[in-house]
Write an enzyme that holds these catalytic residues in place. Sequence first.
Site, short mmCIF file in Angstrom:
data_model
loop_
_atom_site.label_atom_id
_atom_site.label_comp_id
_atom_site.label_asym_id
_atom_site.label_seq_id
_atom_site.Cartn_x
_atom_site.Cartn_y
_atom_site.Cartn_z
N LYS A 133 68.13 72.35 0.37
CA LYS A 133 68.48 71.00 -0.08
C LYS A 133 67.56 69.92 0.52
CE LYS A 133 72.96 71.61 -2.10
NZ LYS A 133 73.84 72.72 -1.78
N PHE B 122 80.54 78.29 0.43
CA PHE B 122 79.57 78.37 -0.67
C PHE B 122 78.20 78.71 -0.11
CE2 PHE B 122 76.49 76.74 -3.76
CZ PHE B 122 76.94 77.39 -4.89
N ASP C 38 74.98 78.67 7.66
CA ASP C 38 74.41 78.16 6.41
C ASP C 38 74.39 76.63 6.52
OD1 ASP C 38 73.92 77.15 3.91
OD2 ASP C 38 75.24 78.54 2.85
#
Length: 402
Positions: free
Chosen positions: A251, A137, A222
């Site tokens: 995040k 993702f 990532d």
Amino acid sequence: MSSVDRQLFDQVMVPNYAPLQNIPVKGQGSRLWDQAGREYIDFAGGIAVNCMGHNHPALVAALTEQASKLWHVSNIWTNEPALELAKALTDATFADKVFFANSGAEANEAALKLARRYAQDHYSEEKDQIIAFKNGFHGRTFFTVSAGGTEAYSQGFGPKPGGIAHSVYDDIKELESMISDKTCAVILEPLQGEGGVVSPEPEFLQQVRQLCDKHNALLIFDEVQTGMGRTGSLFAYMELGVTPDILTSAKSLGGGFPISAMLTSSKIAASLKVGTHGSTYGGNPLACAVALKVLELVNTPELLEGVKAKQALFVEALNAINAKYNIFEQVRGQGLLIGAVLKESYKGKAFDLLKVAETHGVLVLVAGADVLRFTPALNITEEEINSGMACLDKAVAEFVAA
Ligand SMILES: *Cc1c(COP(=O)(O)O)cnc(C)c1O
């Protein structure tokens, strides 16, 4: 009670989300309260975002201090918080250079665009293949969601960006059969978060690094979910013996304030020349002032060692629940990114359990239909963990009896 409620959501919001009924209004540490004053223990942490919990005094101070100085100037000018944060991030990592954006997707978008440019600058225009992984993702912009490994997310929006191939995670033979001198980059999460909290074999990442070197392809990590202390080191790569060429963070980077960063070397960064890429809000002073304080709080031996100690408490408590109710097949993950995989008879029901857990006062997440996911604040206390696990115990009792 406030004049806004959950029903208003259906009236005025685009229906791409389906939020739960209760609306949180206040937080403190790893506790939250909703409109009706009900208390919750927060094991979700805003999906691995609120790394220092809610309402942390040092973050409130960093934000309000900057708020009374300067909010925004655009990238026609630079600003002090952005420079300070970039300096701190490069001092703390392999990277020499930083690009700031506002979300994980945008940091990955920048990484993929940079990899394409770098290949053009140093090799040829034909070197444009990006290899990503199934169940990976990387965000929801059209480029990043096309790189993501869930096809359903990128379907129905017209022609997709091309030049992206998907390999099988943790299967080096499959990657070896796909990679070539046409490959400009391999992008992956060092531990798949959304894909089910899945860690590859440590050799896999080392072998990916070797294949990238062999074919002059850039390796992009990532670390939007795994970074900023989540796995017990500042970034996950630091404990894996593999250094990427480009790393993305978001995040937890802002602890709840939107900010993301793409980190890389000077040599690679040189391909994003003046005018090639940009973002109005990227490097916003408010965001950077908060993130600088987050980094200062997270990047200490005490906090990072605490993450490992708290992981042990989580795993112990989940195993104790499992011993009583026989509900999990496996408890896995790194640091405070933990997945509890439901047993065969409960497969597909992770979200049902999440809802029952909420009624018992504990907020958890899922990763797919079969995995209960925990991404709490990194400074969650033992008392908060115990309280939340007592709630989860009751929730599981109700769930298995249903
Ligand atoms: C959440 C996430 C993203 C997307 O971040 P946004 O801020 O939602 O754009 C990208 N990559 C990983 C690994 C993530 O967990």
